[in-house]
Design a protein around this motif. Structure first.
Motif, PDB file in Angstrom:
ATOM      1  N   ARG A 155       0.830  -1.213   0.000  1.00  0.00           N
ATOM      2  CA  ARG A 155       0.000   0.000   0.000  1.00  0.00           C
ATOM      3  C   ARG A 155       0.860   1.257   0.000  1.00  0.00           C
ATOM      4  O   ARG A 155       0.469   2.276  -0.559  1.00  0.00           O
ATOM      5  CB  ARG A 155      -0.962  -0.016   1.184  1.00  0.00           C
ATOM      6  CG  ARG A 155      -2.079  -1.052   1.033  1.00  0.00           C
ATOM      7  CD  ARG A 155      -2.964  -1.094   2.257  1.00  0.00           C
ATOM      8  NE  ARG A 155      -3.607   0.182   2.510  1.00  0.00           N
ATOM      9  CZ  ARG A 155      -4.765   0.545   1.951  1.00  0.00           C
ATOM     10  NH1 ARG A 155      -5.388  -0.253   1.133  1.00  0.00           N
ATOM     11  NH2 ARG A 155      -5.283   1.725   2.224  1.00  0.00           N
TER      12      ARG A 155
ATOM     13  N   MET B 181      -1.289   4.307  -1.310  1.00  0.00           N
ATOM     14  CA  MET B 181      -2.505   4.300  -0.470  1.00  0.00           C
ATOM     15  C   MET B 181      -2.171   4.583   0.988  1.00  0.00           C
ATOM     16  O   MET B 181      -3.026   5.014   1.740  1.00  0.00           O
ATOM     17  CB  MET B 181      -3.211   2.946  -0.541  1.00  0.00           C
ATOM     18  CG  MET B 181      -3.937   2.698  -1.825  1.00  0.00           C
ATOM     19  SD  MET B 181      -2.924   1.665  -2.858  1.00  0.00           S
ATOM     20  CE  MET B 181      -3.560   2.066  -4.452  1.00  0.00           C
TER      21      MET B 181
ATOM     22  N   PRO C  79       0.516  11.312  -4.738  1.00  0.00           N
ATOM     23  CA  PRO C  79      -0.660  10.484  -4.421  1.00  0.00           C
ATOM     24  C   PRO C  79      -0.871   9.381  -5.455  1.00  0.00           C
ATOM     25  O   PRO C  79      -0.351   9.436  -6.568  1.00  0.00           O
ATOM     26  CB  PRO C  79      -1.819  11.480  -4.445  1.00  0.00           C
ATOM     27  CG  PRO C  79      -1.345  12.622  -5.275  1.00  0.00           C
ATOM     28  CD  PRO C  79       0.146  12.688  -5.098  1.00  0.00           C
ATOM     29  N   ALA C  80      -1.648   8.366  -5.046  1.00  0.00           N
ATOM     30  CA  ALA C  80      -1.848   7.173  -5.874  1.00  0.00           C
ATOM     31  C   ALA C  80      -2.318   7.508  -7.288  1.00  0.00           C
ATOM     32  O   ALA C  80      -1.911   6.863  -8.247  1.00  0.00           O
ATOM     33  CB  ALA C  80      -2.857   6.243  -5.201  1.00  0.00           C
ATOM     34  N   ASN C  81      -3.163   8.526  -7.430  1.00  0.00           N
ATOM     35  CA  ASN C  81      -3.729   8.783  -8.767  1.00  0.00           C
ATOM     36  C   ASN C  81      -2.727   9.426  -9.719  1.00  0.00           C
ATOM     37  O   ASN C  81      -2.973   9.516 -10.909  1.00  0.00           O
ATOM     38  CB  ASN C  81      -5.006   9.629  -8.676  1.00  0.00           C
ATOM     39  CG  ASN C  81      -4.765  11.005  -8.081  1.00  0.00           C
ATOM     40  OD1 ASN C  81      -3.737  11.253  -7.457  1.00  0.00           O
ATOM     41  ND2 ASN C  81      -5.700  11.902  -8.270  1.00  0.00           N
TER      42      ASN C  81
ATOM     43  N   THR D 163       1.586   3.639 -11.374  1.00  0.00           N
ATOM     44  CA  THR D 163       1.465   2.278 -10.850  1.00  0.00           C
ATOM     45  C   THR D 163      -0.004   1.957 -10.689  1.00  0.00           C
ATOM     46  O   THR D 163      -0.829   2.862 -10.606  1.00  0.00           O
ATOM     47  CB  THR D 163       2.136   2.156  -9.469  1.00  0.00           C
ATOM     48  OG1 THR D 163       1.459   3.036  -8.567  1.00  0.00           O
ATOM     49  CG2 THR D 163       3.604   2.500  -9.524  1.00  0.00           C
ATOM     50  N   CYS D 164      -0.319   0.685 -10.651  1.00  0.00           N
ATOM     51  CA  CYS D 164      -1.718   0.314 -10.490  1.00  0.00           C
ATOM     52  C   CYS D 164      -1.820  -0.961  -9.661  1.00  0.00           C
ATOM     53  O   CYS D 164      -0.998  -1.850  -9.781  1.00  0.00           O
ATOM     54  CB  CYS D 164      -2.367   0.125 -11.855  1.00  0.00           C
ATOM     55  SG  CYS D 164      -4.133   0.160 -11.760  1.00  0.00           S
ATOM     56  N   MET D 165      -2.842  -1.013  -8.834  1.00  0.00           N
ATOM     57  CA  MET D 165      -2.989  -2.132  -7.900  1.00  0.00           C
ATOM     58  C   MET D 165      -4.176  -3.017  -8.286  1.00  0.00           C
ATOM     59  O   MET D 165      -5.235  -2.514  -8.650  1.00  0.00           O
ATOM     60  CB  MET D 165      -3.208  -1.548  -6.495  1.00  0.00           C
ATOM     61  CG  MET D 165      -3.574  -2.558  -5.445  1.00  0.00           C
ATOM     62  SD  MET D 165      -2.245  -2.956  -4.316  1.00  0.00           S
ATOM     63  CE  MET D 165      -2.077  -1.475  -3.365  1.00  0.00           C
TER      64      MET D 165
ATOM     65  N   PHE E 162     -12.404   2.381 -17.230  1.00  0.00           N
ATOM     66  CA  PHE E 162     -12.512   3.437 -16.222  1.00  0.00           C
ATOM     67  C   PHE E 162     -11.373   4.456 -16.287  1.00  0.00           C
ATOM     68  O   PHE E 162     -11.598   5.659 -16.378  1.00  0.00           O
ATOM     69  CB  PHE E 162     -12.601   2.824 -14.816  1.00  0.00           C
ATOM     70  CG  PHE E 162     -12.846   3.836 -13.738  1.00  0.00           C
ATOM     71  CD1 PHE E 162     -14.130   4.278 -13.465  1.00  0.00           C
ATOM     72  CD2 PHE E 162     -11.787   4.368 -13.006  1.00  0.00           C
ATOM     73  CE1 PHE E 162     -14.365   5.224 -12.482  1.00  0.00           C
ATOM     74  CE2 PHE E 162     -12.013   5.309 -12.029  1.00  0.00           C
ATOM     75  CZ  PHE E 162     -13.301   5.745 -11.764  1.00  0.00           C
ATOM     76  N   SER E 163     -10.124   3.959 -16.269  1.00  0.00           N
ATOM     77  CA  SER E 163      -8.995   4.898 -16.222  1.00  0.00           C
ATOM     78  C   SER E 163      -8.913   5.727 -17.500  1.00  0.00           C
ATOM     79  O   SER E 163      -8.563   6.899 -17.475  1.00  0.00           O
ATOM     80  CB  SER E 163      -7.690   4.137 -16.003  1.00  0.00           C
ATOM     81  OG  SER E 163      -7.438   3.279 -17.089  1.00  0.00           O
TER      82      SER E 163
ATOM     83  N   LYS F  51     -11.466   6.612 -19.340  1.00  0.00           N
ATOM     84  CA  LYS F  51     -12.542   7.597 -19.278  1.00  0.00           C
ATOM     85  C   LYS F  51     -12.108   8.780 -18.413  1.00  0.00           C
ATOM     86  O   LYS F  51     -12.351   9.936 -18.751  1.00  0.00           O
ATOM     87  CB  LYS F  51     -13.797   6.939 -18.699  1.00  0.00           C
ATOM     88  CG  LYS F  51     -15.041   7.805 -18.800  1.00  0.00           C
ATOM     89  CD  LYS F  51     -16.243   7.102 -18.185  1.00  0.00           C
ATOM     90  CE  LYS F  51     -17.417   8.077 -18.065  1.00  0.00           C
ATOM     91  NZ  LYS F  51     -18.436   7.575 -17.151  1.00  0.00           N
ATOM     92  N   MET F  52     -11.423   8.480 -17.304  1.00  0.00           N
ATOM     93  CA  MET F  52     -10.962   9.544 -16.417  1.00  0.00           C
ATOM     94  C   MET F  52      -9.953  10.451 -17.131  1.00  0.00           C
ATOM     95  O   MET F  52      -9.879  11.639 -16.880  1.00  0.00           O
ATOM     96  CB  MET F  52     -10.304   8.961 -15.160  1.00  0.00           C
ATOM     97  CG  MET F  52     -11.232   8.172 -14.264  1.00  0.00           C
ATOM     98  SD  MET F  52     -12.622   9.124 -13.637  1.00  0.00           S
ATOM     99  CE  MET F  52     -13.962   8.504 -14.639  1.00  0.00           C
TER     100      MET F  52
ATOM    101  N   ALA G 249      -6.537  -2.881 -14.781  1.00  0.00           N
ATOM    102  CA  ALA G 249      -5.253  -2.334 -14.353  1.00  0.00           C
ATOM    103  C   ALA G 249      -4.336  -2.113 -15.555  1.00  0.00           C
ATOM    104  O   ALA G 249      -3.651  -1.092 -15.654  1.00  0.00           O
ATOM    105  CB  ALA G 249      -4.593  -3.267 -13.350  1.00  0.00           C
TER     106      ALA G 249
ATOM    107  N   PHE H 141      -4.820   1.013 -17.706  1.00  0.00           N
ATOM    108  CA  PHE H 141      -4.221   2.236 -17.147  1.00  0.00           C
ATOM    109  C   PHE H 141      -2.803   2.426 -17.678  1.00  0.00           C
ATOM    110  O   PHE H 141      -2.242   3.502 -17.609  1.00  0.00           O
ATOM    111  CB  PHE H 141      -4.227   2.115 -15.616  1.00  0.00           C
ATOM    112  CG  PHE H 141      -3.627   3.284 -14.884  1.00  0.00           C
ATOM    113  CD1 PHE H 141      -4.262   4.522 -14.894  1.00  0.00           C
ATOM    114  CD2 PHE H 141      -2.448   3.148 -14.166  1.00  0.00           C
ATOM    115  CE1 PHE H 141      -3.720   5.598 -14.207  1.00  0.00           C
ATOM    116  CE2 PHE H 141      -1.900   4.221 -13.482  1.00  0.00           C
ATOM    117  CZ  PHE H 141      -2.539   5.452 -13.503  1.00  0.00           C
TER     118      PHE H 141
END
Lengths: 267, 354
Positions: free
Chosen positions: B50, B55, B74-76, B80-82, B101-102, B104-105, B151, B154
């Protein structure tokens, strides 16, 4: 269990259910029947049916005013309690902080107060700090009782929310706001929705808190009570039937939205 | 395997109140390797992961990504991706929407998103008509693949895995382990995986780090871990092995209190006083009819287990229970409660510290 006894059990259960339904809904049906009476007085059997009191209700300025007051209070209570309960339930279900247990007890306490006592206490308090009660103070009073209930309703949803979902969204590059909009709100939506429904219906039908805290303004339940005590008119069952119908429509509408959105999600 | 380090951890620690969940870890993870952290629950491996994913914040030490300190990123905004233990698939979104999802973001156009999602679905053996399926209606293995596709979409430099296979039944897990290793080869990305199963780690990893009470006990290739476990903890982690408490007797002999005998062991490190002797079940032989070994003991055959292609025997010697494993066709022919003689050579035993 053999076949005949299971049939007997089934019949007994059906009878029991029917009794309960009659016991619960017959009074409401009677009010509805009374509202269709042409007669000025509440009498059974109803001598002559008519819808005259419905047209009177729709034309009456008093009824319009009552409706506006009740609706304003209920809508405002719904809006505020949804926001407060949303963040309250998240704080309560998702995070561990000092005072969380105390918060849990304090938030529950108002539900157990007799509402008349709570109303009276609020009235005394309002007059002691010099606020003249009107429909806005009733909003405040309703909130004290309704926010805890809405918080509980939403907490159920918040409890089953896996915090990893938000972490995953954030980890996938979403901003805090995107995470909130794309994950938190949609997943908690059923809880938010039922919390809103509860808030509206509990405020719409509330009598004891309104009685003490609306001042010169009057809600529909208050007016119904006043007219029952003195000056009965068939407008009482008419308006009673109408408010019940209104509440039922809100409930059915809510149910329809849930069914519809579920159907869309499962596609 | 060596290479350029992509991640460097320097004295990385995480304290929760008085507990040091992660305690001063120094480690280099190489670009493109499959690194697995193995440890029992509570060893701090999840906390470590984490922190790497952003995280959790380290209490002390640094995380360097290609030489740059990323502690405060920060994570975003980390590349890296978990893949979470619960997978954390969005239950209100379809398979396609989860994978996209990623993208789209990031604001990637719908058509491009869909093309990439379908490419990933094909790569991960997900039927394309699952695109509009609700994730709740997918099976456990499918959900694993969706989480991995999400993942990969991303396009991270490093993928982290937090025991995603722990809730999957044995046979499917074996399949997915191999698939994951294939994906690792195809994508050539760095994978950092955590698990409590050394067996799982052995199958997939280039290197393994064994973690205990917040510290890395041993880091090495699966071969190194298997052949040269550093201490009793690591040996026990390997599953069913014979571990015998020993004390120094002479320069080449060891006293075994539980067997009430002395045995010839491997060469002792300087200053050795007491420790454990590790002997793998397949290195122990039955000596009744023929054959000899440098060390031999006598006991009773207590039980026989069939492991499919192999047979396992439980032999009680003194207060110790020996495990012996043989290929089925080379199995011991005899009855339960037989008195049997078993033995092993000194070079098949490993001397470890506590």
């Amino acid at each position: 269990m053999n076949r005949s006894s299971s049939k007997l059990t089934r019949n007994l259960i059906a009878l029991w259910a029917a009794c309960i339904l009659v016991f619960m809904y017959l009074p409401l049906a009677c009010v509805a029947l009374a509202s269709f009476s042409k007669n000025r007085y509440f009498r059974f059997p109803i001598p002559k049916y008519d819808t005259v009191w419905y047209s009177k209700a729709f034309d009456s300025l008093t009824v319009q005013g009552l409706f506006e007051t009740s609706l304003s209070i209920a809508l405002l209570v719904t809006a505020i309690s949804v926001v407060l309960a949303f963040f309250g339930s998240l704080a309560f279900a998702r995070f561990d902080w000092r005072g969380r247990k105390v918060f849990q007890k304090i938030i529950l306490l108002p539900i157990f107060f007799p509402q008349a006592v709570l109303g009276l206490a609020l009235l005394l308090w309002l007059s002691s700090i010099g606020i003249i009660p009107d429909w806005r103070t009733a909003v405040f009073a309703h909130l004290i009782w309704i926010v805890p209930i809405a918080t509980l309703v939403m907490s159920i949803q918040a409890y089953s929310f896996d915090p990893a979902l938000e972490e995953a969204a954030f980890d996938l590059g979403a901003t805090r706001w995107q995470t909130f909009r794309e994950v938190t709100i949609p997943i908690l939506w059923p809880g938010i929705f039922s919390g809103a429904l509860f808030s509206f219906l509990l405020s719409w039908g509330n009598f004891p808190l309104s009685l003490f805290t609306t001042g010169a303004d009057q809600t529909i339940p208050e007016w119904l009570y006043a007219k029952m005590v003195s000056g009965y008119t068939p407008l009482v069952p008419t308006l009673g039937a109408l408010t019940t119908l209104g509440a039922a429509l809100v409930l059915l509408g809510g149910y329809a939205i849930i069914v519809f959105s579920r159907g869309k999600g499962a596609k | 395997m060596t290479g350029t380090p992509i991640l460097r951890l320097v004295d990385l620690s995480k304290k929760f109140d008085d507990l040091r969940a992660v305690d001063g870890i120094d480690l280099e993870i190489y670009d493109g390797e499959f690194f697995t952290v193995v440890g029992p629950s509570g060893s701090g491996k999840t906390t470590l992961l984490r922190m790497l994913g952003g995280m959790d914040q380290p209490s002390q030490g640094d995380i360097l990504l290609r030489g740059e300190r990323i502690n405060d990123i920060p994570a975003n905004r980390r590349p890296t991706c978990m893949v979470f233990q619960s997978l954390a698939l969005f239950p209100h979104r379809s398979v396609g929407q989860n994978i996209e999802f990623s993208m789209k973001m990031k604001g990637i156009p719908t058509a491009d998103r869909r093309a990439r999602a379908e490419q990933l679905m094909a790569q991960l053996h997900l039927p394309l008509d699952y695109y509009d399926k609700n994730v709740a209606q997918c099976s456990g293995g499918e959900r694993q693949r969706i989480a991995l596709a999400r993942a990969l979409a991303f396009d991270p430099e490093i993928l982290f895995f937090d025991e995603p296979l722990s809730a999957i039944d044995y046979r499917l897990r074996k399949t997915l382990e191999k698939e994951l290793k294939d994906i690792h080869r195809e994508t050539a990305k760095t994978f950092v995986y955590i698990t409590h199963s050394l067996e799982e780690a052995m199958v997939m990893s280039d290197r393994i780090g064994i973690m205990r009470e917040g510290k890395l006990v041993q880091v090495g290739t699966p071969d190194e871990i298997y052949n040269k476990p550093r201490n009793k903890f690591v040996s026990e982690f390997m599953g069913e092995v014979n571990i015998i408490e020993v004390q120094k007797a002479t320069e080449d002999k060891l006293e075994c209190p539980s067997l009430q005998t002395q045995v010839v062991g491997p060469s002792q490190p300087t200053g050795f006083n007491s420790g454990h002797l590790v002997i793998r079940p397949e290195s122990v032989r039955f000596l009744n009819n023929s054959g000899s070994a440098e060390n031999s003991v006598e006991g009773t055959l207590y039980n026989i287990y069939s492991l499919g292609s192999r047979m396992q025997y439980q032999v009680r010697v003194g207060t110790h229970v020996f495990l012996v494993e043989k290929l089925r066709e080379q199995g011991y022919e005899g009855e339960l409660d037989d008195v049997v003689k078993i033995g092993w050579d000194a070079r098949d035993s490993i001397l470890v510290s506590d």
